[in-house]
Scaffold this active site. Structure first.
Site, short mmCIF file in Angstrom:
data_model
loop_
_atom_site.label_atom_id
_atom_site.label_comp_id
_atom_site.label_asym_id
_atom_site.label_seq_id
_atom_site.Cartn_x
_atom_site.Cartn_y
_atom_site.Cartn_z
N GLU A 64 82.35 25.88 47.20
CA GLU A 64 83.21 24.92 47.69
C GLU A 64 84.56 25.06 47.08
OE1 GLU A 64 83.64 20.09 48.14
OE2 GLU A 64 82.85 20.89 46.40
N LYS A 140 83.13 18.83 55.66
CA LYS A 140 82.31 18.04 54.71
C LYS A 140 82.36 16.50 54.98
CE LYS A 140 82.44 16.96 49.49
NZ LYS A 140 83.28 17.25 48.35
N CYS A 176 78.77 19.84 48.57
CA CYS A 176 78.68 19.40 47.12
C CYS A 176 78.42 17.91 47.37
CB CYS A 176 80.04 19.33 46.42
SG CYS A 176 80.35 19.19 44.86
#
Length: 313
Positions: A64, A140, A176
């Site tokens: 990321e 995300k 994440c």
């Protein structure tokens, strides 16, 4: 089995690529440092992708926010708004690089993430490049307080939940913090994912362990393989992106009775904070055995009827 109907994603009809027999995956643990510009960054990145291809990697996951490194080439430290604008200016070159490398080396490249403007909104975006050079975008979904405060990043939409179709089957992308929300993994498995790709970025070991423990839980409860890839090192001159901590890994369910997975569910693990390429061969047949006949059968034994009742549905 035992009077229960197996969900469609647990069956392997002739010609089905739902779960491949074998797949070689890689996790690139990337060392952050100051670069002179995009060419410097791209040259090193291309070399690592070449190395992965030389090892037979069919799907490579990178960290990321990997492109935040480009901000270290700026003559002065930038504020959040300026940083996002500068990174967005690199978006065409970054996506073109991912596409070209995937096509050149005939692999699928889960390109970590890149901060950019999408339709006038700040997003943390993962582009997945397949061997034909095509790009699929996943934003995300869950935004940390740090991202929201520093760059005003907004979360993605329902479209970003869908697994990505690749030559090695359906891959669920969880960026994440996304890995810390079990609903996402369950939805991706219901849609056919057999592998989760988790690009991540953490500055301290505690943050890394949140992702690692969550990723391991996702592997167990969904009976999937998981590949995590994080940043290491120090990137000077970049706001909210100083030190990095990572121990990238390839994870499996914890079921060594029938499918010969490691007892701790770790197929491969990187040395902490060292630039490194992890390579692992995944056995799709072992995963299907675990789902159908394992010592625990999380997918078959779940209770959707009970969960619906608890929600009042």
């Amino acid at each position: 089995r035992d009077g229960k109907v197996l969900p469609s994603y647990l069956t392997l009809p002739p010609g089905s690529d739902a779960v491949p027999a074998r797949a070689t995956v890689g996790a690139l643990q990337w060392a952050q440092r100051r670069v002179s510009g995009f060419e410097d960054f791209a040259g090193e990145f291309a070399e690592w992708v070449r190395v992965a291809a030389d090892y037979g990697v069919e799907l490579l996951v990178v960290p990321e926010l990997i492109t935040c490194q480009l901000l270290s080439a700026e003559p002065a430290r930038l504020g959040p708004a300026e940083a996002l604008d500068r990174l967005s200016a690199h978006t065409p070159a970054w996506t073109a690089l991912l596409s070209a490398l995937a096509k050149q080396h005939r692999l699928t490249l889960v390109g970590g993430t890149h901060l950019t403007w999408i339709d006038g909104r700040p997003r943390n975006v993962c582009w997945v490049a397949t061997p034909d050079g095509a790009l699929q975008r996943r934003d995300k979904l869950h935004i940390t307080p740090s991202e929201a405060g520093s760059w005003a990043v907004e979360g993605g939409e329902a479209r970003d939940v869908a697994p990505v179709d690749t030559p090695v089957g359906k891959v669920g992308v969880q960026i994440c913090y996304d890995s810390e929300f079990p609903e996402l993994g369950r939805a991706q498995v219901d849609a056919g994912a057999w592998l989760f790709a988790i690009p991540y970025c953490t500055d301290l070991r505690g943050g890394h362990l949140r992702v690692r423990h969550s990723a391991q839980a996702r592997a167990v409860e969904n009976q999937v393989y998981v590949v995590t890839a994080g940043n290491t090192g120090f990137c000077p001159g970049v706001a909210n992106f100083d030190q990095q901590y990572a121990e990238s890994a390839v994870l499996t369910p914890c079921d060594d009775a029938i499918s010969a997975f490691a007892a701790d569910g770790v197929a491969k693990a990187a040395t902490p904070n060292v630039a490194q390429l992890l390579v692992a061969e995944l056995d799709g047949a072992a995963l299907v055995r675990a789902r159908e006949r394992g010592s625990v059968r999380n997918l078959i034994d779940r209770r959707p009827d009970l969960y619906a009742a608890l929600r009042g549905a």
